[in-house]
Design a protein around this motif. Structure first.
Motif, PDB file in Angstrom:
ATOM      1  N   ALA A   1       3.771  43.505  24.190  1.00 54.85           N
ATOM      2  CA  ALA A   1       2.626  42.661  23.838  1.00 54.85           C
ATOM      3  C   ALA A   1       2.585  42.409  22.338  1.00 54.85           C
ATOM      4  CB  ALA A   1       1.325  43.307  24.317  1.00 54.85           C
ATOM      5  N   PHE A   2       2.910  43.421  21.547  1.00 53.14           N
ATOM      6  CA  PHE A   2       2.919  43.277  20.089  1.00 53.14           C
ATOM      7  C   PHE A   2       3.968  42.255  19.657  1.00 53.14           C
ATOM      8  CE2 PHE A   2       4.572  44.349  15.911  1.00 53.14           C
ATOM      9  CZ  PHE A   2       3.411  44.426  15.151  1.00 53.14           C
ATOM     10  N   VAL A   3       5.183  42.413  20.167  1.00 56.02           N
ATOM     11  CA  VAL A   3       6.278  41.520  19.777  1.00 56.02           C
ATOM     12  C   VAL A   3       5.962  40.083  20.188  1.00 56.02           C
ATOM     13  CG1 VAL A   3       8.693  40.933  20.238  1.00 56.02           C
ATOM     14  CG2 VAL A   3       8.052  43.302  19.766  1.00 56.02           C
ATOM     15  N   MET A   4       5.502  39.904  21.423  1.00 56.63           N
ATOM     16  CA  MET A   4       5.223  38.557  21.906  1.00 56.63           C
ATOM     17  C   MET A   4       4.056  37.911  21.157  1.00 56.63           C
ATOM     18  SD  MET A   4       7.571  37.839  24.038  1.00 56.63           S
ATOM     19  CE  MET A   4       7.020  36.387  24.928  1.00 56.63           C
ATOM     20  N   ALA A   5       3.053  38.715  20.805  1.00 59.41           N
ATOM     21  CA  ALA A   5       1.874  38.156  20.129  1.00 59.41           C
ATOM     22  C   ALA A   5       2.166  37.771  18.682  1.00 59.41           C
ATOM     23  CB  ALA A   5       0.721  39.155  20.179  1.00 59.41           C
ATOM     24  N   PHE A   6       2.994  38.572  17.991  1.00 56.46           N
ATOM     25  CA  PHE A   6       3.164  38.371  16.550  1.00 56.46           C
ATOM     26  C   PHE A   6       4.354  37.487  16.187  1.00 56.46           C
ATOM     27  CE2 PHE A   6       0.147  41.772  16.499  1.00 56.46           C
ATOM     28  CZ  PHE A   6      -0.540  41.639  15.301  1.00 56.46           C
ATOM     29  N   THR A   7       5.266  37.226  17.126  1.00 53.14           N
ATOM     30  CA  THR A   7       6.407  36.375  16.806  1.00 53.14           C
ATOM     31  C   THR A   7       5.985  34.901  16.822  1.00 53.14           C
ATOM     32  OG1 THR A   7       7.065  36.495  19.136  1.00 53.14           O
ATOM     33  CG2 THR A   7       8.202  37.962  17.591  1.00 53.14           C
ATOM     34  N   PRO A   8       6.731  34.045  16.106  1.00 49.19           N
ATOM     35  CA  PRO A   8       6.344  32.629  16.035  1.00 49.19           C
ATOM     36  C   PRO A   8       6.315  31.968  17.412  1.00 49.19           C
ATOM     37  CG  PRO A   8       7.990  33.149  14.371  1.00 49.19           C
ATOM     38  CD  PRO A   8       7.888  34.356  15.263  1.00 49.19           C
ATOM     39  N   GLY A   9       5.351  31.135  17.598  1.00 51.86           N
ATOM     40  CA  GLY A   9       5.174  30.355  18.813  1.00 51.86           C
ATOM     41  C   GLY A   9       4.150  29.275  18.516  1.00 51.86           C
ATOM     42  N   PRO A  10       3.836  28.431  19.472  1.00 51.66           N
ATOM     43  CA  PRO A  10       2.891  27.338  19.219  1.00 51.66           C
ATOM     44  C   PRO A  10       1.560  27.798  18.630  1.00 51.66           C
ATOM     45  CG  PRO A  10       3.993  26.984  21.301  1.00 51.66           C
ATOM     46  CD  PRO A  10       4.419  28.342  20.819  1.00 51.66           C
ATOM     47  N   ASN A  11       0.942  28.846  19.201  1.00 51.80           N
ATOM     48  CA  ASN A  11      -0.336  29.321  18.677  1.00 51.80           C
ATOM     49  C   ASN A  11      -0.228  29.740  17.213  1.00 51.80           C
ATOM     50  OD1 ASN A  11      -2.167  29.088  20.891  1.00 51.80           O
ATOM     51  ND2 ASN A  11      -1.227  30.870  21.836  1.00 51.80           N
ATOM     52  N   ASN A  12       0.762  30.570  16.913  1.00 61.31           N
ATOM     53  CA  ASN A  12       0.886  31.119  15.565  1.00 61.31           C
ATOM     54  C   ASN A  12       1.248  30.054  14.534  1.00 61.31           C
ATOM     55  OD1 ASN A  12       0.227  33.620  16.564  1.00 61.31           O
ATOM     56  ND2 ASN A  12       2.333  34.284  16.811  1.00 61.31           N
ATOM     57  N   ILE A  13       2.077  29.102  14.930  1.00 61.69           N
ATOM     58  CA  ILE A  13       2.442  28.025  14.011  1.00 61.69           C
ATOM     59  C   ILE A  13       1.216  27.167  13.704  1.00 61.69           C
ATOM     60  CG2 ILE A  13       3.784  25.885  13.796  1.00 61.69           C
ATOM     61  CD1 ILE A  13       6.004  27.373  15.428  1.00 61.69           C
ATOM     62  N   MET A  14       0.416  26.864  14.735  1.00 62.12           N
ATOM     63  CA  MET A  14      -0.787  26.054  14.505  1.00 62.12           C
ATOM     64  C   MET A  14      -1.816  26.805  13.664  1.00 62.12           C
ATOM     65  SD  MET A  14      -1.382  23.862  18.006  1.00 62.12           S
ATOM     66  CE  MET A  14      -1.515  25.265  19.089  1.00 62.12           C
ATOM     67  N   LEU A  15      -1.939  28.116  13.875  1.00 64.00           N
ATOM     68  CA  LEU A  15      -2.876  28.908  13.075  1.00 64.00           C
ATOM     69  C   LEU A  15      -2.430  28.996  11.619  1.00 64.00           C
ATOM     70  CD1 LEU A  15      -3.609  31.697  15.682  1.00 64.00           C
ATOM     71  CD2 LEU A  15      -5.320  30.157  14.695  1.00 64.00           C
ATOM     72  N   LEU A  16      -1.148  29.155  11.410  1.00 68.56           N
ATOM     73  CA  LEU A  16      -0.612  29.176  10.045  1.00 68.56           C
ATOM     74  C   LEU A  16      -0.926  27.859   9.336  1.00 68.56           C
ATOM     75  CD1 LEU A  16       1.240  30.570   7.892  1.00 68.56           C
ATOM     76  CD2 LEU A  16       3.167  29.455   9.027  1.00 68.56           C
ATOM     77  N   SER A  17      -0.657  26.757  10.019  1.00 69.54           N
ATOM     78  CA  SER A  17      -0.939  25.447   9.441  1.00 69.54           C
ATOM     79  C   SER A  17      -2.434  25.243   9.212  1.00 69.54           C
ATOM     80  CB  SER A  17      -0.399  24.349  10.370  1.00 69.54           C
ATOM     81  OG  SER A  17      -0.707  23.083   9.863  1.00 69.54           O
ATOM     82  N   SER A  18      -3.258  25.704  10.150  1.00 71.97           N
ATOM     83  CA  SER A  18      -4.705  25.564  10.001  1.00 71.97           C
ATOM     84  C   SER A  18      -5.220  26.401   8.833  1.00 71.97           C
ATOM     85  CB  SER A  18      -5.416  25.972  11.297  1.00 71.97           C
ATOM     86  OG  SER A  18      -6.789  25.697  11.233  1.00 71.97           O
ATOM     87  N   GLY A  19      -4.646  27.599   8.643  1.00 70.08           N
ATOM     88  CA  GLY A  19      -5.023  28.436   7.508  1.00 70.08           C
ATOM     89  C   GLY A  19      -4.740  27.749   6.185  1.00 70.08           C
ATOM     90  N   VAL A  20      -3.586  27.081   6.103  1.00 71.07           N
ATOM     91  CA  VAL A  20      -3.233  26.344   4.887  1.00 71.07           C
ATOM     92  C   VAL A  20      -4.156  25.138   4.699  1.00 71.07           C
ATOM     93  CG1 VAL A  20      -1.464  24.870   3.834  1.00 71.07           C
ATOM     94  CG2 VAL A  20      -0.823  27.075   4.812  1.00 71.07           C
ATOM     95  N   THR A  21      -4.370  24.403   5.771  1.00 70.20           N
ATOM     96  CA  THR A  21      -5.084  23.131   5.681  1.00 70.20           C
ATOM     97  C   THR A  21      -6.599  23.298   5.565  1.00 70.20           C
ATOM     98  OG1 THR A  21      -3.332  22.123   7.015  1.00 70.20           O
ATOM     99  CG2 THR A  21      -5.367  20.870   6.775  1.00 70.20           C
TER     100      THR A  21
END
Length: 200
Positions: A13-33
């Motif tokens: 669960a840790f590996v799957m949750a923290f590795t890059p994927g659609p959710n994490n990429i969108m959150l990263l972009s939202s954090g920047v924007t």
């Protein structure tokens, strides 16, 4: 309960949750924007939406997909189409100041929660969670435990990726830098569709 299996599930669960994927990429972009505070509804939508999906599948929705496999195919391609739309929206996003709101804005709680149902990586995680780790406890305690662990991992992951994006915000101070970053995020989001089409 197998303690070793529980530890294995937590690691999965840790590996799957923290590795890059659609959710994490969108959150990263939202954090920047948009910054951390404005991204909180998106973060909570991902966390609650994913945990709910684990519970729904674990408590019986899987039987519907077994009976009607075409539903999974429909969801897969709806998800791919929506991800392409989101990639375009991210690529066109520019920087916003803390007191400024643009017309699109960050993803809402309900938008993020519903997105989990068309997220290819999310489905891989849910199916693996329910099938491979069902023996961590007896039913229905196993599903409840999987939901709780999935929720905790999702919260940790969404906070981490959004904070990472927020930390990058001062470094991307110009409109051009943010636009370039968001285009990169959009390309990575499109790249996350590779497994969907390879499985076609």
């Amino acid at each position: 309960m197998s303690q070793q299996l529980l530890i294995a599930f937590i690691a999965f669960a840790f590996v799957m949750a923290f590795t890059p994927g659609p959710n994490n990429i969108m959150l990263l972009s939202s954090g920047v924007t948009y910054g951390f505070r404005r991204t909180v509804p998106h973060m909570m939508g991902v966390s609650f939406g994913f945990a709910f999906m684990v519970g729904a599948v674990g408590f019986g929705l899987a039987a519907v997909f077994i009976s009607y496999p075409v539903l999974q195919t429909v969801l897969k391609y709806l998800g791919a189409a929506y991800l392409i739309y989101l990639a375009v929206a991210i690529a066109l996003s520019g920087a916003t100041k803390p007191d400024e709101h643009n017309s699109r804005g960050p993803m809402s709680f309900w938008g993020a929660a519903l997105f989990q149902w068309v997220n290819a990586k999310g489905w891989v995680m849910v199916i693996s969670t329910i099938t491979a780790y069902a023996a961590i406890a007896r039913f229905p305690a196993n599903v409840a435990l999987q939901v709780a662990i999935s929720f905790v991992m999702a919260v940790g992951s969404t906070i981490t990726w959004t904070l990472f994006g927020t930390a990058l915000r001062p470094l991307l101070s110009s409109e051009r830098a943010v636009r370039g970053f968001n285009i990169l995020m959009a390309v990575l989001l499109l790249a996350s569709l590779y497994p969907v089409f390879m499985d076609a």
